[in-house]
Design a protein around this motif. Structure first.
Motif, PDB file in Angstrom:
ATOM      1  N   GLY A 169      -1.130 -61.210 -42.463  1.00  0.00           N
ATOM      2  CA  GLY A 169      -1.834 -60.589 -43.563  1.00  0.00           C
ATOM      3  C   GLY A 169      -2.153 -62.356 -44.662  1.00  0.00           C
ATOM      4  O   GLY A 169      -3.310 -61.920 -44.941  1.00  0.00           O
ATOM      5  N   VAL A 170      -1.494 -63.554 -44.341  1.00  0.00           N
ATOM      6  CA  VAL A 170      -1.579 -64.444 -45.368  1.00  0.00           C
ATOM      7  C   VAL A 170      -2.629 -64.870 -44.549  1.00  0.00           C
ATOM      8  O   VAL A 170      -3.978 -65.749 -45.096  1.00  0.00           O
ATOM      9  CB  VAL A 170      -0.282 -65.141 -45.073  1.00  0.00           C
ATOM     10  CG1 VAL A 170      -0.648 -66.772 -46.044  1.00  0.00           C
ATOM     11  CG2 VAL A 170       1.077 -64.944 -45.996  1.00  0.00           C
ATOM     12  N   ALA A 189     -10.405 -59.004 -42.539  1.00  0.00           N
ATOM     13  CA  ALA A 189      -9.580 -57.613 -42.561  1.00  0.00           C
ATOM     14  C   ALA A 189      -9.067 -57.094 -41.746  1.00  0.00           C
ATOM     15  O   ALA A 189      -7.617 -56.984 -41.613  1.00  0.00           O
ATOM     16  CB  ALA A 189     -10.457 -56.543 -43.134  1.00  0.00           C
ATOM     17  N   ALA A 190      -9.253 -57.493 -40.485  1.00  0.00           N
ATOM     18  CA  ALA A 190      -8.647 -57.017 -38.607  1.00  0.00           C
ATOM     19  C   ALA A 190      -7.296 -57.743 -38.806  1.00  0.00           C
ATOM     20  O   ALA A 190      -6.053 -57.964 -37.880  1.00  0.00           O
ATOM     21  CB  ALA A 190      -9.844 -57.304 -37.860  1.00  0.00           C
ATOM     22  N   VAL A 224     -19.566 -56.895 -30.555  1.00  0.00           N
ATOM     23  CA  VAL A 224     -17.548 -56.726 -30.726  1.00  0.00           C
ATOM     24  C   VAL A 224     -17.954 -57.478 -30.846  1.00  0.00           C
ATOM     25  O   VAL A 224     -17.167 -58.371 -29.214  1.00  0.00           O
ATOM     26  CB  VAL A 224     -18.328 -55.240 -29.489  1.00  0.00           C
ATOM     27  CG1 VAL A 224     -16.431 -54.742 -29.628  1.00  0.00           C
ATOM     28  CG2 VAL A 224     -18.962 -54.186 -29.905  1.00  0.00           C
ATOM     29  N   GLU A 225     -16.442 -57.759 -31.550  1.00  0.00           N
ATOM     30  CA  GLU A 225     -15.623 -58.894 -31.392  1.00  0.00           C
ATOM     31  C   GLU A 225     -13.940 -57.876 -31.931  1.00  0.00           C
ATOM     32  O   GLU A 225     -13.634 -57.825 -33.002  1.00  0.00           O
ATOM     33  CB  GLU A 225     -15.924 -59.474 -32.698  1.00  0.00           C
ATOM     34  CG  GLU A 225     -15.231 -61.499 -32.614  1.00  0.00           C
ATOM     35  CD  GLU A 225     -15.839 -61.900 -33.778  1.00  0.00           C
ATOM     36  OE1 GLU A 225     -14.846 -63.096 -33.725  1.00  0.00           O
ATOM     37  OE2 GLU A 225     -16.172 -61.660 -34.161  1.00  0.00           O
ATOM     38  N   ARG A 226     -13.101 -58.369 -30.988  1.00  0.00           N
ATOM     39  CA  ARG A 226     -11.748 -58.786 -30.653  1.00  0.00           C
ATOM     40  C   ARG A 226     -11.155 -59.571 -31.878  1.00  0.00           C
ATOM     41  O   ARG A 226     -11.290 -60.505 -31.371  1.00  0.00           O
ATOM     42  CB  ARG A 226     -10.641 -58.303 -29.721  1.00  0.00           C
ATOM     43  CG  ARG A 226     -11.246 -57.070 -29.068  1.00  0.00           C
ATOM     44  CD  ARG A 226     -10.349 -55.989 -29.538  1.00  0.00           C
ATOM     45  NE  ARG A 226      -9.102 -55.716 -29.080  1.00  0.00           N
ATOM     46  CZ  ARG A 226      -7.548 -57.206 -29.708  1.00  0.00           C
ATOM     47  NH1 ARG A 226      -8.311 -57.065 -31.250  1.00  0.00           N
ATOM     48  NH2 ARG A 226      -6.669 -56.999 -29.029  1.00  0.00           N
ATOM     49  N   VAL A 227     -10.540 -59.451 -32.950  1.00  0.00           N
ATOM     50  CA  VAL A 227     -10.070 -60.011 -33.306  1.00  0.00           C
ATOM     51  C   VAL A 227      -8.433 -59.824 -34.221  1.00  0.00           C
ATOM     52  O   VAL A 227      -8.553 -58.408 -34.388  1.00  0.00           O
ATOM     53  CB  VAL A 227     -10.711 -60.176 -35.349  1.00  0.00           C
ATOM     54  CG1 VAL A 227      -9.870 -61.535 -36.231  1.00  0.00           C
ATOM     55  CG2 VAL A 227     -12.158 -60.256 -34.903  1.00  0.00           C
ATOM     56  N   ALA A 230     -14.092 -53.533 -40.002  1.00  0.00           N
ATOM     57  CA  ALA A 230     -13.158 -53.779 -39.431  1.00  0.00           C
ATOM     58  C   ALA A 230     -12.156 -52.299 -38.520  1.00  0.00           C
ATOM     59  O   ALA A 230     -12.275 -51.229 -39.712  1.00  0.00           O
ATOM     60  CB  ALA A 230     -12.688 -54.106 -40.805  1.00  0.00           C
ATOM     61  N   ILE A 231     -12.166 -52.559 -37.245  1.00  0.00           N
ATOM     62  CA  ILE A 231     -11.175 -51.237 -37.145  1.00  0.00           C
ATOM     63  C   ILE A 231      -9.658 -52.001 -37.309  1.00  0.00           C
ATOM     64  O   ILE A 231      -9.367 -52.666 -35.999  1.00  0.00           O
ATOM     65  CB  ILE A 231     -12.307 -50.998 -36.034  1.00  0.00           C
ATOM     66  CG1 ILE A 231     -13.369 -50.938 -36.414  1.00  0.00           C
ATOM     67  CG2 ILE A 231     -11.532 -49.574 -35.317  1.00  0.00           C
ATOM     68  CD1 ILE A 231     -14.541 -49.497 -34.798  1.00  0.00           C
ATOM     69  N   THR A 232      -9.133 -50.220 -37.064  1.00  0.00           N
ATOM     70  CA  THR A 232      -7.598 -51.154 -37.087  1.00  0.00           C
ATOM     71  C   THR A 232      -6.454 -50.592 -37.087  1.00  0.00           C
ATOM     72  O   THR A 232      -7.362 -49.043 -37.866  1.00  0.00           O
ATOM     73  CB  THR A 232      -7.206 -52.191 -38.363  1.00  0.00           C
ATOM     74  OG1 THR A 232      -7.648 -50.837 -39.945  1.00  0.00           O
ATOM     75  CG2 THR A 232      -7.925 -53.702 -39.444  1.00  0.00           C
ATOM     76  N   ALA A 233      -5.185 -50.145 -37.206  1.00  0.00           N
ATOM     77  CA  ALA A 233      -4.552 -49.549 -37.083  1.00  0.00           C
ATOM     78  C   ALA A 233      -3.912 -48.552 -37.995  1.00  0.00           C
ATOM     79  O   ALA A 233      -3.782 -48.932 -38.943  1.00  0.00           O
ATOM     80  CB  ALA A 233      -3.042 -50.285 -36.319  1.00  0.00           C
ATOM     81  N   ASN A 234      -3.922 -47.147 -37.621  1.00  0.00           N
ATOM     82  CA  ASN A 234      -2.935 -46.967 -39.027  1.00  0.00           C
ATOM     83  C   ASN A 234      -1.439 -46.708 -38.633  1.00  0.00           C
ATOM     84  O   ASN A 234      -1.444 -47.130 -37.303  1.00  0.00           O
ATOM     85  CB  ASN A 234      -3.785 -45.552 -39.137  1.00  0.00           C
ATOM     86  CG  ASN A 234      -4.132 -44.846 -37.801  1.00  0.00           C
ATOM     87  OD1 ASN A 234      -2.646 -44.480 -37.526  1.00  0.00           O
ATOM     88  ND2 ASN A 234      -4.385 -42.934 -38.197  1.00  0.00           N
TER      89      ASN A 234
END
Length: 226
Positions: A43-44, A60-61, A94-97, A211-215
């Motif tokens: 997060g930081v 965000a990712a 498409v970039e994995r972050v 930004a696609i992230t886990a829920n």
């Protein structure tokens, strides 16, 4: 990671740790990077990178990273989703972050005419290609960031960019995606990915990013599998 601002002693300590840790995961695969970055106070670091790299979606990712074994499992799922997005829509970047995905839909995928937030027929056709992938990976949150070129007043462009992000969101919802998965933000003329000095460059800057992230469900399921 393009640039990081130095924001005082506390930031220096965080960045020192970041550089050391980045070196240790530099050659890791994407799943390992997901676990590693999450373990480094995602997060930081996500906040610092997102605010200073020029890529809000990347920040965000990274900021959503969990880390550890949970992060590794999430990263593995994101690896698969990123590959499927790339296959479905080769014109997208498409970039994995970290444990997420940064997806840039520019002129080859979703473009906007000058001073417009409505989706073109081509834009809708390309978004249609993403819908099956987004449905397959339903346990993800999707944040959409809208952008403009530098034509017109910055204040107006900020509103226009929000409308562009909303247009994409509403279209995807109309195709059966759950509205609660989405969040939208408009960034106006900020963070150009091409020069604004040419028509082609301005066209590229009239874009949306994801930004696609886990829920929470995806996180909880990953924890159970450890």
């Amino acid at each position: 990671m393009k640039k990081i601002a130095i924001l005082g002693l506390s930031s220096l300590l965080v960045l020192s740790f970041l550089f050391t840790s980045c070196e240790s995961v530099k050659n890791a695969n994407n799943t390992q990077k997901g676990a590693g970055i999450g373990a480094i106070a995602g997060g930081v670091i996500g906040g610092i990178i997102g605010a200073n790299s020029g890529h809000a979606a990347a920040g965000a990712a990274i900021g959503a990273a969990i880390g550890g074994g949970t992060g590794a499992l999430i990263g593995n799922s994101m690896d698969k989703q990123a590959r499927e997005i790339d296959e479905a829509l080769p014109g997208a970047d498409v970039e994995r972050v970290g444990e997420g995905i940064r997806l840039v839909l520019k002129e080859d995928a979703v473009r906007f005419d000058v001073n417009k937030s409505t989706l073109t027929a081509q834009a809708k056709a390309n978004l249609d290609k993403l819908v099956p992938v987004f449905k397959e990976y339903g346990d993800t949150n999707i944040e959409i960031f809208g952008y403009t070129d530098n034509t017109g007043k910055p204040e107006y462009n900020l509103t226009l960019s929000q409308k562009r992000a909303e247009s994409v969101k509403m279209y995807l919802i109309s195709k059966g995606l759950v509205s609660s998965r989405f969040k939208t933000s408009g960034f106006g003329i900020a963070d150009p990915i091409a020069t604004n000095d040419t028509p082609d460059g301005r066209s590229q800057n009239r874009r949306v990013e994801f930004a696609i992230t886990a829920n929470q469900k995806m996180i909880d399921d990953a924890k159970k599998k450890q």
